[in-house]
Design a protein around this motif. Structure first.
Motif, PDB file in Angstrom:
ATOM      1  N   ALA A  69       0.813  -1.212   0.000  1.00  0.00           N
ATOM      2  CA  ALA A  69       0.000   0.000   0.000  1.00  0.00           C
ATOM      3  C   ALA A  69       0.851   1.268   0.000  1.00  0.00           C
ATOM      4  N   GLY A  70       2.172   1.115   0.130  1.00  0.00           N
ATOM      5  CA  GLY A  70       3.041   2.282   0.150  1.00  0.00           C
ATOM      6  C   GLY A  70       4.494   1.871   0.263  1.00  0.00           C
ATOM      7  N   SER A  71       5.379   2.857   0.116  1.00  0.00           N
ATOM      8  CA  SER A  71       6.811   2.587   0.252  1.00  0.00           C
ATOM      9  C   SER A  71       7.561   3.867   0.585  1.00  0.00           C
ATOM     10  N   VAL A  72       8.779   3.675   1.073  1.00  0.00           N
ATOM     11  CA  VAL A  72       9.699   4.778   1.326  1.00  0.00           C
ATOM     12  C   VAL A  72      11.116   4.225   1.250  1.00  0.00           C
ATOM     13  N   GLN A  73      12.056   5.110   0.962  1.00  0.00           N
ATOM     14  CA  GLN A  73      13.460   4.713   0.879  1.00  0.00           C
ATOM     15  C   GLN A  73      14.285   5.477   1.898  1.00  0.00           C
ATOM     16  N   LEU A  74      15.234   4.772   2.481  1.00  0.00           N
ATOM     17  CA  LEU A  74      16.254   5.378   3.326  1.00  0.00           C
ATOM     18  C   LEU A  74      17.551   5.266   2.541  1.00  0.00           C
ATOM     19  N   ARG A  85      24.651  10.774   8.198  1.00  0.00           N
ATOM     20  CA  ARG A  85      23.338  11.192   7.720  1.00  0.00           C
ATOM     21  C   ARG A  85      22.760  10.234   6.681  1.00  0.00           C
ATOM     22  N   ALA A  86      21.450  10.372   6.501  1.00  0.00           N
ATOM     23  CA  ALA A  86      20.729   9.607   5.475  1.00  0.00           C
ATOM     24  C   ALA A  86      19.621  10.495   4.937  1.00  0.00           C
ATOM     25  N   GLU A  87      19.133  10.135   3.758  1.00  0.00           N
ATOM     26  CA  GLU A  87      18.048  10.895   3.134  1.00  0.00           C
ATOM     27  C   GLU A  87      16.808  10.020   3.017  1.00  0.00           C
ATOM     28  N   ILE A  88      15.682  10.615   3.307  1.00  0.00           N
ATOM     29  CA  ILE A  88      14.385   9.973   3.089  1.00  0.00           C
ATOM     30  C   ILE A  88      13.966  10.320   1.669  1.00  0.00           C
ATOM     31  N   ALA A  89      13.537   9.313   0.903  1.00  0.00           N
ATOM     32  CA  ALA A  89      13.171   9.575  -0.490  1.00  0.00           C
ATOM     33  C   ALA A  89      11.946   8.762  -0.890  1.00  0.00           C
ATOM     34  N   LYS A  90      11.195   9.322  -1.810  1.00  0.00           N
ATOM     35  CA  LYS A  90      10.095   8.648  -2.490  1.00  0.00           C
ATOM     36  C   LYS A  90       9.067   8.027  -1.547  1.00  0.00           C
ATOM     37  N   LEU A  91       8.605   8.805  -0.579  1.00  0.00           N
ATOM     38  CA  LEU A  91       7.504   8.339   0.265  1.00  0.00           C
ATOM     39  C   LEU A  91       6.247   8.301  -0.593  1.00  0.00           C
ATOM     40  N   LEU A 124      15.399  15.487   3.834  1.00  0.00           N
ATOM     41  CA  LEU A 124      14.463  15.169   2.754  1.00  0.00           C
ATOM     42  C   LEU A 124      14.018  16.451   2.106  1.00  0.00           C
ATOM     43  N   ASP A 125      13.400  16.325   0.938  1.00  0.00           N
ATOM     44  CA  ASP A 125      12.792  17.493   0.304  1.00  0.00           C
ATOM     45  C   ASP A 125      11.468  17.077  -0.310  1.00  0.00           C
ATOM     46  N   THR A 126      10.581  18.052  -0.424  1.00  0.00           N
ATOM     47  CA  THR A 126       9.262  17.815  -1.005  1.00  0.00           C
ATOM     48  C   THR A 126       8.754  19.110  -1.621  1.00  0.00           C
ATOM     49  N   ARG A 127       7.827  18.982  -2.530  1.00  0.00           N
ATOM     50  CA  ARG A 127       7.266  20.155  -3.192  1.00  0.00           C
ATOM     51  C   ARG A 127       6.503  21.012  -2.185  1.00  0.00           C
ATOM     52  N   GLU A 128       6.708  22.294  -2.268  1.00  0.00           N
ATOM     53  CA  GLU A 128       5.994  23.225  -1.393  1.00  0.00           C
ATOM     54  C   GLU A 128       4.484  23.120  -1.642  1.00  0.00           C
TER      55      GLU A 128
END
Length: 168
Positions: A69-74, A85-91, A124-128
């Motif tokens: 039903a969903g995914s996320v990457q570390l 450090r690590a980045e959160i991506a593609k939640l 992490l980054d995401t669209r405003e």
């Protein structure tokens, strides 16, 4: 909240390639700003997933009754000066399961794994303006700044992105 929700790390996407590709296609069609523009072709989605899992990327999936039903990457930083450090991506949460806490559970799983890996900083980054901004703020991420005209949307407009960080 959804019953029978589990968060799992997967080391190979082959067993899940069809459902992961469908998840990616669905969220891109719904307007998610995760690096792709609609219409996303299945061959491109399959190619993406086959290249995701490697020693620097830990992939988590949310399953409900054994269905993804969903995914996320570390994404672990491999630079000498970034080993902390690590980045959160593609939640991603499938449109049929949104607003049920899946994103929060995925983020918690990724954060716990980051701690196990000895990481002390997540970025992490995401669209405003996306709903994800509210989620990230609610789980302790701090806005670090914005870059205007960062990513193109399906309508051709250039959107700002917001960068966040969280000390662990």
């Amino acid at each position: 909240m959804i019953n029978n929700l589990t968060i799992e790390q997967i080391d190979s996407v082959e067993k899940y390639i069809d459902v992961l590709s469908e998840l990616l296609i669905q969220v891109v069609e719904e307007g998610a700003s995760i690096g792709f523009l609609p219409p996303l072709q299945r061959t491109d989605a399959n190619k993406y997933w086959r290249e995701v899992v490697n020693p620097e990327v830990i992939l988590f999936v949310a399953k409900i009754n054994d269905q993804i039903a969903g995914s996320v990457q570390l994404q672990l930083c491999t630079k000498q000066n970034g080993s902390h450090r690590a980045e959160i991506a593609k939640l991603m949460t499938h449109p049929n399961y949104r607003r049920n806490g899946i994103g929060r559970y995925l983020m918690n799983g990724a954060e716990e794994r980051a701690k196990q890996e000895g990481k002390t900083l997540l970025v992490l980054d995401t669209r405003e303006g996306d709903p994800s901004n509210l989620l990230y703020s609610s789980i302790g991420f701090i806005e670090a700044g914005k870059i205007p005209f960062y990513a193109k949307s399906a309508n051709g407009e250039l959107d700002s992105t917001v960068f966040y960080y969280k000390s662990l």
